[in-house]
Design a protein around this motif. Structure first.
Motif, PDB file in Angstrom:
ATOM      1  N   GLY A 185       0.944  -1.282   0.044  1.00 27.58           N
ATOM      2  CA  GLY A 185      -0.056  -0.012  -0.116  1.00 27.58           C
ATOM      3  C   GLY A 185       0.944   1.332   0.127  1.00 27.58           C
ATOM      4  N   TRP A 186       0.285   2.307  -0.356  1.00 26.04           N
ATOM      5  CA  TRP A 186       0.893   3.761  -0.601  1.00 26.04           C
ATOM      6  C   TRP A 186       1.429   4.122   0.809  1.00 26.04           C
ATOM      7  CZ3 TRP A 186      -0.344   8.059   2.014  1.00 26.04           C
ATOM      8  CH2 TRP A 186      -1.447   8.349   2.687  1.00 26.04           C
ATOM      9  N   ARG A 187       0.705   3.734   1.998  1.00 23.67           N
ATOM     10  CA  ARG A 187       1.262   4.542   3.076  1.00 23.67           C
ATOM     11  C   ARG A 187       2.772   3.796   3.616  1.00 23.67           C
ATOM     12  NH1 ARG A 187      -2.728   6.976   6.104  1.00 23.67           N
ATOM     13  NH2 ARG A 187      -4.735   6.948   5.378  1.00 23.67           N
ATOM     14  N   VAL A 188       3.000   2.621   3.400  1.00 26.91           N
ATOM     15  CA  VAL A 188       4.024   1.819   3.590  1.00 26.91           C
ATOM     16  C   VAL A 188       5.211   2.562   2.627  1.00 26.91           C
ATOM     17  CG1 VAL A 188       5.552  -0.335   3.686  1.00 26.91           C
ATOM     18  CG2 VAL A 188       3.053  -0.260   4.615  1.00 26.91           C
ATOM     19  N   ALA A 189       4.608   2.594   1.666  1.00 28.91           N
ATOM     20  CA  ALA A 189       5.645   3.067   0.271  1.00 28.91           C
ATOM     21  C   ALA A 189       6.341   4.401   0.755  1.00 28.91           C
ATOM     22  CB  ALA A 189       4.955   3.335  -1.023  1.00 28.91           C
ATOM     23  N   VAL A 190       5.438   5.499   1.191  1.00 27.37           N
ATOM     24  CA  VAL A 190       5.955   6.622   1.365  1.00 27.37           C
ATOM     25  C   VAL A 190       6.765   6.726   2.706  1.00 27.37           C
ATOM     26  CG1 VAL A 190       3.987   8.107   0.088  1.00 27.37           C
ATOM     27  CG2 VAL A 190       3.715   7.454   2.510  1.00 27.37           C
ATOM     28  N   GLY A 191       6.440   5.881   3.518  1.00 26.44           N
ATOM     29  CA  GLY A 191       7.118   5.562   5.025  1.00 26.44           C
ATOM     30  C   GLY A 191       8.770   4.870   4.481  1.00 26.44           C
ATOM     31  N   THR A 192       8.890   4.307   3.493  1.00 29.51           N
ATOM     32  CA  THR A 192      10.043   3.624   3.413  1.00 29.51           C
ATOM     33  C   THR A 192      10.886   4.595   2.556  1.00 29.51           C
ATOM     34  OG1 THR A 192       9.177   1.668   2.563  1.00 29.51           O
ATOM     35  CG2 THR A 192      11.243   2.009   1.620  1.00 29.51           C
ATOM     36  N   VAL A 193      10.525   5.705   1.751  1.00 33.68           N
ATOM     37  CA  VAL A 193      10.968   7.073   1.235  1.00 33.68           C
ATOM     38  C   VAL A 193      11.377   7.787   2.575  1.00 33.68           C
ATOM     39  CG1 VAL A 193      10.784   8.820  -0.117  1.00 33.68           C
ATOM     40  CG2 VAL A 193      10.022   7.011  -0.980  1.00 33.68           C
ATOM     41  N   GLY A 194      10.847   7.925   3.557  1.00 34.38           N
ATOM     42  CA  GLY A 194      11.063   8.725   4.454  1.00 34.38           C
ATOM     43  C   GLY A 194      12.327   8.114   5.418  1.00 34.38           C
ATOM     44  N   VAL A 195      12.320   6.724   5.507  1.00 33.09           N
ATOM     45  CA  VAL A 195      13.503   6.180   6.127  1.00 33.09           C
ATOM     46  C   VAL A 195      14.900   6.587   5.163  1.00 33.09           C
ATOM     47  CG1 VAL A 195      14.511   4.020   6.753  1.00 33.09           C
ATOM     48  CG2 VAL A 195      12.232   4.638   7.453  1.00 33.09           C
ATOM     49  N   ILE A 196      14.757   6.174   3.914  1.00 30.08           N
ATOM     50  CA  ILE A 196      15.637   6.229   3.000  1.00 30.08           C
ATOM     51  C   ILE A 196      16.305   7.816   2.932  1.00 30.08           C
ATOM     52  CG2 ILE A 196      16.472   6.423   0.624  1.00 30.08           C
ATOM     53  CD1 ILE A 196      14.539   4.197   0.100  1.00 30.08           C
ATOM     54  N   ALA A 197      15.493   8.854   2.967  1.00 28.31           N
ATOM     55  CA  ALA A 197      15.897  10.159   3.211  1.00 28.31           C
ATOM     56  C   ALA A 197      16.568  10.702   4.710  1.00 28.31           C
ATOM     57  CB  ALA A 197      14.560  11.207   3.152  1.00 28.31           C
ATOM     58  N   VAL A 198      16.289   9.980   5.596  1.00 21.10           N
ATOM     59  CA  VAL A 198      16.819   9.882   6.855  1.00 21.10           C
ATOM     60  C   VAL A 198      18.486   9.601   6.789  1.00 21.10           C
ATOM     61  CG1 VAL A 198      17.212   9.292   9.207  1.00 21.10           C
ATOM     62  CG2 VAL A 198      14.804   9.686   8.117  1.00 21.10           C
ATOM     63  N   GLY A 199      18.721   8.683   6.249  1.00 17.77           N
ATOM     64  CA  GLY A 199      20.132   8.143   5.752  1.00 17.77           C
ATOM     65  C   GLY A 199      20.699   9.054   5.043  1.00 17.77           C
ATOM     66  N   CYS A 200      20.234   9.696   3.952  1.00 20.52           N
ATOM     67  CA  CYS A 200      20.617  10.672   3.095  1.00 20.52           C
ATOM     68  C   CYS A 200      21.041  11.846   3.893  1.00 20.52           C
ATOM     69  CB  CYS A 200      19.913  11.024   1.882  1.00 20.52           C
ATOM     70  SG  CYS A 200      19.573   9.585   0.332  1.00 20.52           S
ATOM     71  N   ALA A 201      20.053  12.507   4.699  1.00 18.18           N
ATOM     72  CA  ALA A 201      20.347  13.603   5.388  1.00 18.18           C
ATOM     73  C   ALA A 201      21.592  13.307   6.335  1.00 18.18           C
ATOM     74  CB  ALA A 201      19.021  13.765   6.270  1.00 18.18           C
ATOM     75  N   VAL A 202      21.525  12.151   6.973  1.00 17.85           N
ATOM     76  CA  VAL A 202      22.819  12.036   8.116  1.00 17.85           C
ATOM     77  C   VAL A 202      24.080  12.051   7.295  1.00 17.85           C
ATOM     78  CG1 VAL A 202      23.793  10.339   9.500  1.00 17.85           C
ATOM     79  CG2 VAL A 202      21.511  10.842   9.512  1.00 17.85           C
ATOM     80  N   ALA A 203      24.333  11.628   6.088  1.00 17.45           N
ATOM     81  CA  ALA A 203      25.381  11.397   5.266  1.00 17.45           C
ATOM     82  C   ALA A 203      25.694  12.851   4.649  1.00 17.45           C
ATOM     83  CB  ALA A 203      25.082  10.227   4.063  1.00 17.45           C
ATOM     84  N   PHE A 204      24.720  13.678   4.218  1.00 17.62           N
ATOM     85  CA  PHE A 204      24.944  14.701   3.794  1.00 17.62           C
ATOM     86  C   PHE A 204      25.913  15.728   4.872  1.00 17.62           C
ATOM     87  CE2 PHE A 204      23.030  19.338   4.491  1.00 17.62           C
ATOM     88  CZ  PHE A 204      23.712  19.902   3.345  1.00 17.62           C
ATOM     89  N   ARG A 205      25.075  15.602   6.153  1.00 18.53           N
ATOM     90  CA  ARG A 205      25.681  16.407   7.254  1.00 18.53           C
ATOM     91  C   ARG A 205      27.190  16.141   7.668  1.00 18.53           C
ATOM     92  NH1 ARG A 205      27.867  19.586   9.509  1.00 18.53           N
ATOM     93  NH2 ARG A 205      27.583  21.030  11.180  1.00 18.53           N
ATOM     94  N   LEU A 206      27.510  14.712   7.249  1.00 18.76           N
ATOM     95  CA  LEU A 206      28.870  14.377   7.736  1.00 18.76           C
ATOM     96  C   LEU A 206      29.936  14.508   6.419  1.00 18.76           C
ATOM     97  CD1 LEU A 206      28.162  10.738   9.293  1.00 18.76           C
ATOM     98  CD2 LEU A 206      28.600  12.934  10.616  1.00 18.76           C
ATOM     99  N   LEU A 207      29.461  14.740   5.364  1.00 22.98           N
ATOM    100  CA  LEU A 207      30.188  14.915   4.111  1.00 22.98           C
ATOM    101  C   LEU A 207      30.596  16.179   3.775  1.00 22.98           C
ATOM    102  CD1 LEU A 207      28.842  12.038   1.942  1.00 22.98           C
ATOM    103  CD2 LEU A 207      31.292  12.129   2.864  1.00 22.98           C
ATOM    104  N   LEU A 208      29.613  17.226   4.002  1.00 18.93           N
ATOM    105  CA  LEU A 208      29.732  18.535   3.260  1.00 18.93           C
ATOM    106  C   LEU A 208      30.761  19.399   3.817  1.00 18.93           C
ATOM    107  CD1 LEU A 208      28.419  20.338   1.019  1.00 18.93           C
ATOM    108  CD2 LEU A 208      26.906  21.255   3.227  1.00 18.93           C
ATOM    109  N   PRO A 209      31.577  19.757   3.390  1.00 17.66           N
ATOM    110  CA  PRO A 209      32.888  20.552   3.847  1.00 17.66           C
ATOM    111  C   PRO A 209      32.328  21.981   4.616  1.00 17.66           C
ATOM    112  CG  PRO A 209      33.461  20.090   1.642  1.00 17.66           C
ATOM    113  CD  PRO A 209      31.992  19.696   2.005  1.00 17.66           C
ATOM    114  N   ALA A 210      32.788  22.187   5.404  1.00 19.48           N
ATOM    115  CA  ALA A 210      32.328  23.688   5.985  1.00 19.48           C
ATOM    116  C   ALA A 210      32.625  24.713   5.183  1.00 19.48           C
ATOM    117  CB  ALA A 210      33.026  23.795   7.462  1.00 19.48           C
ATOM    118  N   PRO A 211      31.795  25.676   4.985  1.00 21.03           N
ATOM    119  CA  PRO A 211      32.014  26.879   4.024  1.00 21.03           C
ATOM    120  C   PRO A 211      33.376  27.711   4.618  1.00 21.03           C
ATOM    121  CG  PRO A 211      30.230  27.365   5.622  1.00 21.03           C
ATOM    122  CD  PRO A 211      30.779  25.975   5.692  1.00 21.03           C
ATOM    123  N   ARG A 212      34.140  28.207   3.428  1.00 20.97           N
ATOM    124  CA  ARG A 212      35.289  28.980   3.695  1.00 20.97           C
ATOM    125  C   ARG A 212      35.152  30.431   3.194  1.00 20.97           C
ATOM    126  NH1 ARG A 212      40.185  25.841   1.464  1.00 20.97           N
ATOM    127  NH2 ARG A 212      38.812  25.452  -0.639  1.00 20.97           N
TER     128      ARG A 212
END
Length: 421
Positions: A185-212
């Motif tokens: 069903g669609w509810r589990v589907a959008v929840g799955t996308v939310g979990v994947i986005a959490v992983g992307c958000a954490v990796a983004f913060r760890l990888l992005l260099p501090a602005p200079r």
């Protein structure tokens, strides 16, 4: 702006001293980390923003809603993003690009985990609107970060990679939701996308260099209003804003409606297969990431003409009642859209010399207004005239792109004539 940001020469006594440009270039370790971080941010942004788009037939069925009513789960998110992107850009000028992008992703992924529990269509649309408002902190801040931290000669390529992340996010989100929704069903589907986005958000913060090279700006409304007024007074920027909106009208309309078309005869495809149709986004990944080379060969206007022509061909081919030709049409539409978007958005960052976050925000606002309008108008056109109605709307939008580009070419020739006369 500091000399280190510009690579400009300074005078010390009688001897000119060239200060090297310290901004990132391809091959630098920081550039690779930055590219991956913003690629993942783009993945999360588009996966969340359009998480319900491939599921609209199921949402319609679950809530007993029409296609145009269900389309507001997409239009509400993109419309809120368009509304909030300018205020978010002002916050990024004061508190920093990386800080705002991190906060925006944190809020968006949190809401993404709540979306599956929406008890009604109205509640779902409201949650999606909050999610879109949160995501407004990403696009303008990302392009402003790139304009400040990346060498000018690498800017189009860097922005193209960010746009490519958008395409991967849009593709993977729709494919995942299609197959998951078919089973659970669609509810589990959008929840799955939310979990994947959490992983992307954490990796983004760890990888992005501090602005200079970031310099905090002012939050005073008068300063913001003056910056916006100056950008809107620039004819080239106005044309680029309109081009971004019109390209996105086509794209938003086509991909909002395509699921409805493919569930009907003569195709009658299951939800999982419909989700897999979005593999054509890979074409957008390639066309966006190669936009720099395209501009190098054809010039900005030539690249826009090619993007518009490719999109037009795709719309016409998609009218065929044969699935392979429909897929070919989607490939051409996707390639044309992502190329045009990458060219226009990078041109905005190149053109704006001051208040880049506001310049990018105005582009993103126009872009997502186009998305919201395209999603709604595409659904209305489909309801009244079938797929041919949606195609007609798209053709009118592409005609607008071509017309604006022609007018821009004439204005540029007239300006050169006045200078040389």
């Amino acid at each position: 702006m500091p000399a280190a940001d510009t690579g400009a020469s300074t005078i010390v006594g009688a001897d000119p001293v060239t200060v090297p440009d310290s901004r990132m270039t391809p091959g630098d370790p920081g550039y690779r980390r930055m590219s991956l971080a913003l690629f993942l941010a783009g993945v999360a942004t588009f996966a969340l923003l359009y998480s319900t788009q491939a599921l609209l037939p199921l949402v319609s069925h679950d809530f007993g809603a029409t296609a145009s009513a269900a389309s507001w789960t997409v239009s509400g998110a993109t419309g809120a993003l368009a509304l909030f992107v300018l205020p978010m850009s002002a916050l990024s000028e004061r508190f920093g690009r990386r800080t705002l992008m991190t906060a925006s992703l944190a809020v968006a992924v949190t809401v993404g985990l709540l979306v599956p529990f929406a008890p009604s269509l109205g509640a779902l649309i409201a949650l999606r609107a909050v999610q879109g408002a949160a995501l407004a902190g990403l696009p303008a801040s990302a392009t402003a970060y790139l304009a400040e931290e990346v060498s000018p000669r690498a800017l189009i390529t860097a922005i193209g990679l960010f746009v490519a992340g958008n395409s991967v996010g849009g593709m993977s989100g729709r494919i995942i939701t299609g197959w998951v929704a078919q089973e659970w069903g669609w509810r589990v589907a959008v929840g799955t996308v939310g979990v994947i986005a959490v992983g992307c958000a954490v990796a983004f913060r760890l990888l992005l260099p501090a602005p200079r090279h970031f310099e905090p700006g002012s939050l005073r409304p008068r300063v913001l209003a003056r910056s916006v007024r100056d950008h809107l007074a620039n004819p080239l920027l106005r044309r680029l804003y309109a081009i971004g909106a019109l390209f996105m009208m086509v794209f938003g309309g086509v991909y909002t409606v395509i699921g409805y078309r493919l569930t009907e005869a003569p195709f009658s495809l299951p939800q999982g297969i419909i989700g897999s149709i979005f593999l054509v986004y890979l074409v957008g990944t390639v066309s966006a990431s190669t936009a720099g080379r395209l501009v190098g060969r054809l010039g900005r206007r030539g690249a826009l003409y090619l993007a518009g022509g490719t999109t037009t061909a795709g719309l016409l081919v998609s009218l065929a009642p044969w699935l392979p030709l429909v897929l070919l049409g989607l490939v051409l539409i996707t390639a044309g859209f992502f190329a045009g978007h990458a060219v226009a958005s990078s041109a905005v960052s190149h053109t704006a010399k001051q208040g880049r976050a506001q310049a990018s925000a105005l582009y993103q606002s126009s872009y997502y207004i186009g998305s919201s309008a395209g999603s709604t108008l595409g659904a209305v056109a489909f309801h009244s005239g079938g797929w041919a109605g949606t195609v007609a709307m798209g053709l009118l939008a592409v005609l607008g792109v071509v017309t604006i580009t022609v007018l821009g070419s004439r204005a540029a020739r007239a300006e050169r004539w006045l200078v040389t006369a």
